[in-house]
Scaffold this motif. Structure first.
Motif, short mmCIF file in Angstrom:
data_model
loop_
_atom_site.label_atom_id
_atom_site.label_comp_id
_atom_site.label_asym_id
_atom_site.label_seq_id
_atom_site.Cartn_x
_atom_site.Cartn_y
_atom_site.Cartn_z
N ALA A 1 0.83 -1.21 0.00
CA ALA A 1 0.00 0.00 0.00
C ALA A 1 0.86 1.25 0.00
CB ALA A 1 -0.93 0.01 1.21
N LEU A 2 0.30 2.29 -0.60
CA LEU A 2 0.84 3.64 -0.49
C LEU A 2 -0.24 4.49 0.18
CD1 LEU A 2 2.64 6.13 -1.13
CD2 LEU A 2 1.51 6.21 -3.38
N VAL A 3 0.10 5.13 1.29
CA VAL A 3 -0.84 6.00 2.00
C VAL A 3 -0.41 7.45 1.78
CG1 VAL A 3 -1.86 6.62 4.22
CG2 VAL A 3 -1.30 4.23 3.73
N ILE A 4 -1.30 8.22 1.19
CA ILE A 4 -1.03 9.63 0.89
C ILE A 4 -1.77 10.52 1.88
CG2 ILE A 4 -1.35 11.45 -0.84
CD1 ILE A 4 -1.13 9.28 -2.98
N ASP A 5 -1.08 11.56 2.35
CA ASP A 5 -1.61 12.56 3.28
C ASP A 5 -1.55 12.05 4.71
OD1 ASP A 5 -2.82 14.55 4.70
OD2 ASP A 5 -4.49 14.82 3.33
N LEU A 6 -0.47 12.41 5.41
CA LEU A 6 -0.27 11.99 6.79
C LEU A 6 -0.75 13.04 7.77
CD1 LEU A 6 3.27 10.41 6.32
CD2 LEU A 6 1.03 9.34 6.08
N THR A 7 -1.29 14.14 7.25
CA THR A 7 -1.81 15.21 8.10
C THR A 7 -3.21 14.88 8.60
OG1 THR A 7 -0.55 16.80 6.80
CG2 THR A 7 -2.27 17.69 8.22
N HIS A 8 -4.00 14.23 7.76
CA HIS A 8 -5.41 13.98 8.06
C HIS A 8 -5.66 12.50 8.38
CE1 HIS A 8 -5.43 17.68 5.51
NE2 HIS A 8 -6.23 18.08 6.47
N GLY A 9 -4.88 11.96 9.30
CA GLY A 9 -5.13 10.60 9.77
C GLY A 9 -4.34 9.52 9.06
#
Length: 496
Positions: free
Chosen positions: A3-11
């Motif tokens: 997996a690639l998870v984008i946006d670590l600011t919103h959870g």
């Protein structure tokens, strides 16, 4: 799976770590807004998650990815990047699975959801533009009447309620999708305190709540027995104007049953109305709207106790039945927007087969919530408080309309600047105040920063107090009731 998870600011941090716990072989994370501190970076890397500096690194990794392996690309619904910007133009891998953060939460909570259903614990998910938090706390009163123990995530915090008792899990918590995971994990710590080092399988599966309410900003996970869309009063743009609130919030139709304002349904979701008609229950404050499942038959407004007679027809319930009937309730709902929230809650509770008496008794207990519309008394004088950082001209008009036919009320209006991105339109507000003074004979006092600017721009002389508490003291001394409309965070107001 990878997996690639984008946006670590919103959870995204929570989602990345939970995917790691699910056994994903490789997880990459991209901090698109560059907000991570050193502790957060350490937290990610200590969970064997690979932190990318940019998406060019990921595009290079793409070349070595096994095309037969599932690869999840996870980003929030408001992500400004499109698929091509993430994986590149010349990528032939067809095994990418694109998920929103909401959908990733649904995947992560799959086992929890199975256990919840087995224990017959109802789950209500709430989204919408206005009224989410108020609806959540109206439901809280009813559900703690119906089933005493309630787990609640709202914009005011995460809590466990047991009747009238409250356990604060976390005050400062967002209503991003990942906060649903955080709230559930926090509730487990109440059952399994950190000092208990022994794993207890029976305890680990134990729920210390009998119902769940989750408020979310842009859509829902779709796990809910009831998915609520309070309204869509503004279809604002998201994701660099490539999407909008309508698209984000239509995830609510993934839930088992849907509660939705009829006017929102008709205007923004005609295709969904046709496709999901068998699981939609709508409500409307318009007595002439015969198409809504739940509507007002008659209503008697009061700033203290509004009496509402409702009529419902062909209302779908969680048990698979359709019911018709009438119900009279009494509750704190001084304005039309408050009544809309009440109808939303009633519709959802009827959908859950909650008894009429529990609904009526729960609504009698509701007295508003701090930071929205609430009521208190000083020396037998009623004070209705509309305290909210997002107050605009339209919301001020709605609030003032509540008292336009009442002689014994004074409006105290004011507040701060710089508490939200959008400042208030003073020119339009002055026009509104002129109408309210001339036509409705509103008795007005101005206060604080906003009040000072209004005082200097208005053509007539209006009393002004720097501190709103001094204004309240004067009005109470004169034996009059108060409508306080104040642009501020409620937590800041309490400090004054």
């Amino acid at each position: 799976m990878k997996a690639l998870v984008i946006d670590l600011t919103h959870g995204g941090i929570t989602i990345s770590i939970e995917l790691s716990n699910l056994g994903f072989s490789e997880i990459y994370a991209y901090d698109i807004y560059n907000t991570l501190n050193e502790n957060e970076k350490f937290q990610i890397e200590s969970n064997n998650i690979i932190l990318l500096k940019n998406l060019e690194e990921f595009k290079k990794i793409n070349k070595n990815i096994d095309s037969n392996e599932k690869f999840f690309i996870i980003s929030p619904i408001h992500c400004p990047l499109n698929k091509t910007e993430i994986i590149g133009e010349n990528n032939s891998n067809n095994n990418y699975i694109f998920l929103t953060h909401h959908q990733a939460v649904k995947l992560i909570l799959e086992n929890w959801n199975k256990k919840r259903k087995k224990e017959k614990i109802p789950l209500i998910e709430i989204t919408g533009v206005k009224g989410k938090t108020s609806t959540a706390f109206i439901l809280k009163e009813i559900l703690t009447e119906y089933k005493q123990k309630l787990l609640l995530l709202s914009s005011l915090g995460a809590f466990i309620f047991n009747g009238d008792k409250k356990v604060i899990l976390k005050n400062d918590i967002s209503i991003t999708p990942a906060s649903m995971i955080e709230t559930i994990k926090l509730s487990k710590k109440i059952v399994n305190p950190p000092c208990n080092f022994e794993f207890d399988e029976k305890n680990d599966l134990k729920f210390n709540y009998e119902s769940v309410i989750i408020e979310s900003s842009l859509g829902v996970s779709g796990l809910g027995d009831i998915g609520i869309l309070t309204n869509l009063v503004e279809n604002y743009s998201i994701a660099k104007n490539t999407s909008n609130a309508r698209e984000a919030k239509k995830q609510v139709f993934d839930c088992k049953l849907i509660t939705i304002e009829y006017e929102t349904l008709k205007k923004y979701y005609p295709e969904e109305l046709e496709k999901f008609s068998e699981k939609i229950n709508s409500f409307s404050t318009n007595p002439k709207n015969d198409n809504a499942t739940v509507k007002i038959k008659n209503i008697k407004y009061s700033l203290d106790n509004t009496i509402i007679n409702i009529e419902f027809k062909d209302l779908k319930t969680i048990s698979g039945n359709q019911i018709d009937g009438n119900l009279e309730v009494q509750t704190f709902a001084p304005g039309k927007h408050n009544v809309s929230n009440v109808l939303c809650a009633i519709t959802s509770c009827l959908s859950l087969d909650i008894k009429y008496e529990d609904i009526k008794n729960g609504l009698k207990k509701f007295n508003g919530i701090p930071g929205r519309t609430s009521k208190r008394e000083i020396n037998n004088q009623v004070i209705i408080e509309e305290v909210n950082p997002g107050l605009n001209v339209e919301s001020i008009k709605i609030s003032m309309d509540m008292i336009k036919n009442m002689d014994n009320y004074v409006v105290i209006l004011g507040g701060k600047y710089g508490i939200t991105c959008e400042e208030i339109n003073e020119t339009e507000l002055i026009k509104l105040l002129k109408v309210k003074i001339d036509k409705d004979s509103i008795d007005l006092i101005l206060t604080d920063e906003l009040g000072w600017n209004l005082k200097n721009e208005m053509e007539v002389e209006i009393p002004y107090f720097e501190n709103f508490k001094d204004a309240i003291d004067l009005v109470v001394k004169n034996k009059k009731n108060i409508l306080l409309i104040y642009r501020s965070k409620y937590s800041d107001l309490k400090k004054k």
